[in-house]
Design a protein around this motif. Structure first.
Motif, PDB file in Angstrom:
ATOM      1  N   GLY A  71       0.790  -1.219   0.000  1.00 39.67           N
ATOM      2  CA  GLY A  71       0.000   0.000   0.000  1.00 39.67           C
ATOM      3  C   GLY A  71       0.822   1.269   0.000  1.00 39.67           C
ATOM      4  O   GLY A  71       0.282   2.369   0.112  1.00 39.67           O
ATOM      5  N   GLY A  72       2.147   1.133  -0.117  1.00 34.93           N
ATOM      6  CA  GLY A  72       3.023   2.293  -0.149  1.00 34.93           C
ATOM      7  C   GLY A  72       3.413   2.820   1.214  1.00 34.93           C
ATOM      8  O   GLY A  72       4.021   3.894   1.305  1.00 34.93           O
ATOM      9  N   ALA A  73       3.093   2.091   2.277  1.00 38.51           N
ATOM     10  CA  ALA A  73       3.406   2.555   3.628  1.00 38.51           C
ATOM     11  C   ALA A  73       4.912   2.565   3.872  1.00 38.51           C
ATOM     12  O   ALA A  73       5.635   1.678   3.420  1.00 38.51           O
ATOM     13  N   MET A  74       5.372   3.585   4.584  1.00 41.56           N
ATOM     14  CA  MET A  74       6.773   3.707   4.969  1.00 41.56           C
ATOM     15  C   MET A  74       6.837   4.227   6.400  1.00 41.56           C
ATOM     16  O   MET A  74       5.871   4.777   6.924  1.00 41.56           O
ATOM     17  N   ASP A  75       8.019   4.059   7.011  1.00 48.27           N
ATOM     18  CA  ASP A  75       8.255   4.701   8.294  1.00 48.27           C
ATOM     19  C   ASP A  75       8.368   6.211   8.084  1.00 48.27           C
ATOM     20  O   ASP A  75       8.478   6.690   6.952  1.00 48.27           O
ATOM     21  N   ALA A  76       8.378   6.952   9.189  1.00 48.56           N
ATOM     22  CA  ALA A  76       8.449   8.419   9.090  1.00 48.56           C
ATOM     23  C   ALA A  76       9.714   8.874   8.385  1.00 48.56           C
ATOM     24  O   ALA A  76       9.723   9.902   7.695  1.00 48.56           O
ATOM     25  N   THR A  77      10.818   8.149   8.553  1.00 47.01           N
ATOM     26  CA  THR A  77      12.042   8.383   7.783  1.00 47.01           C
ATOM     27  C   THR A  77      12.547   7.050   7.267  1.00 47.01           C
ATOM     28  O   THR A  77      12.356   6.004   7.897  1.00 47.01           O
ATOM     29  N   ILE A  78      13.186   7.080   6.116  1.00 48.11           N
ATOM     30  CA  ILE A  78      13.639   5.838   5.505  1.00 48.11           C
ATOM     31  C   ILE A  78      15.101   5.569   5.871  1.00 48.11           C
ATOM     32  O   ILE A  78      15.925   6.466   5.845  1.00 48.11           O
ATOM     33  N   PRO A  79      15.437   4.321   6.218  1.00 47.57           N
ATOM     34  CA  PRO A  79      16.820   3.976   6.545  1.00 47.57           C
ATOM     35  C   PRO A  79      17.682   3.914   5.285  1.00 47.57           C
ATOM     36  O   PRO A  79      17.182   3.739   4.170  1.00 47.57           O
ATOM     37  N   LEU A  80      18.994   4.034   5.475  1.00 46.30           N
ATOM     38  CA  LEU A  80      19.897   4.096   4.333  1.00 46.30           C
ATOM     39  C   LEU A  80      20.181   2.736   3.702  1.00 46.30           C
ATOM     40  O   LEU A  80      20.436   2.658   2.497  1.00 46.30           O
ATOM     41  N   ALA A  81      20.162   1.662   4.489  1.00 43.57           N
ATOM     42  CA  ALA A  81      20.538   0.350   3.949  1.00 43.57           C
ATOM     43  C   ALA A  81      19.654  -0.080   2.778  1.00 43.57           C
ATOM     44  O   ALA A  81      20.172  -0.485   1.729  1.00 43.57           O
ATOM     45  N   PRO A  82      18.326  -0.030   2.872  1.00 39.81           N
ATOM     46  CA  PRO A  82      17.515  -0.404   1.710  1.00 39.81           C
ATOM     47  C   PRO A  82      17.631   0.575   0.540  1.00 39.81           C
ATOM     48  O   PRO A  82      17.418   0.197  -0.611  1.00 39.81           O
ATOM     49  N   VAL A  83      17.965   1.826   0.839  1.00 41.95           N
ATOM     50  CA  VAL A  83      18.202   2.801  -0.231  1.00 41.95           C
ATOM     51  C   VAL A  83      19.408   2.372  -1.056  1.00 41.95           C
ATOM     52  O   VAL A  83      19.371   2.372  -2.296  1.00 41.95           O
ATOM     53  N   ARG A  84      20.476   2.000  -0.369  1.00 40.99           N
ATOM     54  CA  ARG A  84      21.663   1.520  -1.077  1.00 40.99           C
ATOM     55  C   ARG A  84      21.373   0.236  -1.834  1.00 40.99           C
ATOM     56  O   ARG A  84      21.767   0.059  -2.997  1.00 40.99           O
ATOM     57  N   ALA A  85      20.654  -0.679  -1.194  1.00 43.82           N
ATOM     58  CA  ALA A  85      20.372  -1.981  -1.803  1.00 43.82           C
ATOM     59  C   ALA A  85      19.537  -1.844  -3.073  1.00 43.82           C
ATOM     60  O   ALA A  85      19.658  -2.671  -3.992  1.00 43.82           O
ATOM     61  N   PHE A  86      18.694  -0.818  -3.148  1.00 49.04           N
ATOM     62  CA  PHE A  86      17.840  -0.638  -4.324  1.00 49.04           C
ATOM     63  C   PHE A  86      18.665  -0.504  -5.601  1.00 49.04           C
ATOM     64  O   PHE A  86      18.244  -0.957  -6.678  1.00 49.04           O
TER      65      PHE A  86
END
Length: 260
Positions: free
Chosen positions: A51-66
């Motif tokens: 549904g597009g839900a995210m935490d209030a801020t996104i962590p860096l590890a999955p950003v790098r992994a993308f």
């Protein structure tokens, strides 16, 4: 007689987007003329839930992994099997984390796996657009789900490219994609843009932003570059397609062909 059915287009472009994010394709379709086909491939993103839900801020590890193999490479290869002219990588934050050199290496890798089809990315395209505009002093605004560390990496990205970042911050609006409204974003950016800034850069391909570009340019009297606006401009030029017919979404689309 016959109703438009989407087949008779001048050019088709692809978009790589996080699996639960509807922002890039929504804004592409809003801006693109009817004779531009937009086709999306979804890439798993560990910071996004159903549904597009995210935490209030996104962590860096999955950003790098993308940005790493195998998922984005597989998605690019599948997109390239369709009759497309170019592909846009609709993910701002990974460039912040891996830097311009890492971003360039990723684009080369994706293009190679896509049988040589041009692949362009948001941040590298923003740098090119700023240079064509002659803007050296910029204001950088990121989504509220970018924390200060990620925003600082964005500042460092543009500073390394030679820009003087006069203001840089995550936007202080509700942290949720569906909570952003064009008027609220316009008002916040207008209130925080330093007078000496020559252009405004709004990061985040999942950030609802293109609807306020024309109004904000009128308010500030300077160019405004947003993630999906820049990416559409870049992917169309990579496809050897003109952008002058796109109006109402900023002066960017009137610029000459970039060297992407």
């Amino acid at each position: 007689m016959w109703r438009p059915d989407g087949w008779d287009v001048r050019v088709r472009v692809g978009v790589l987007t996080p699996h639960a994010d509807v922002g890039p394709e929504s804004e592409f379709r809003a801006m693109a003329p009817p004779d531009v086909g937009v086709h999306t491939a979804r890439v798993p993103f560990g910071a996004m839930r159903s549904g597009g839900a995210m935490d209030a801020t996104i962590p860096l590890a999955p950003v790098r992994a993308f940005a790493e193999p195998p998922h984005v490479d597989e998605a690019a290869a599948r997109l390239a099997a369709a009759p497309l002219a170019a592909i846009g990588y609709a993910f701002t934050s990974s460039a912040y984390v891996i830097g311009a050199d890492g971003e360039a290496a990723m684009l080369d890798r994706l293009a190679a796996g896509a049988d040589g089809l041009p692949v362009v990315a948001t941040c590298a395209s923003t740098v090119e657009a700023l240079r064509l505009l002659g803007a050296t002093r910029i204001c950088l605004v990121d989504p509220p789900w970018f924390d200060r560390e990620l925003n600082d990496l964005g500042r460092a990205y543009y500073e390394a490219a030679g820009f003087d970042v006069r203001f840089s911050a995550p936007c202080d609006l509700p942290s949720g994609q569906s909570l952003i409204r064009p008027r609220a974003l316009h008002d916040w950016v207008a209130a925080h843009t330093p007078e000496e800034s020559e252009a405004v850069v709004v990061g985040g391909n999942g950030f609802r932003a293109v609807g306020m570009v024309e109004r904000l340019e009128s308010t500030l009297g300077r160019p405004v570059l947003t993630a999906n606006q820049v990416l559409l401009w870049a992917v169309l030029h990579a496809a050897d397609s003109h952008t002058e017919a796109i109006t109402g979404y900023g002066r960017l689309f009137a610029l000459d062909t970039p060297s992407l």
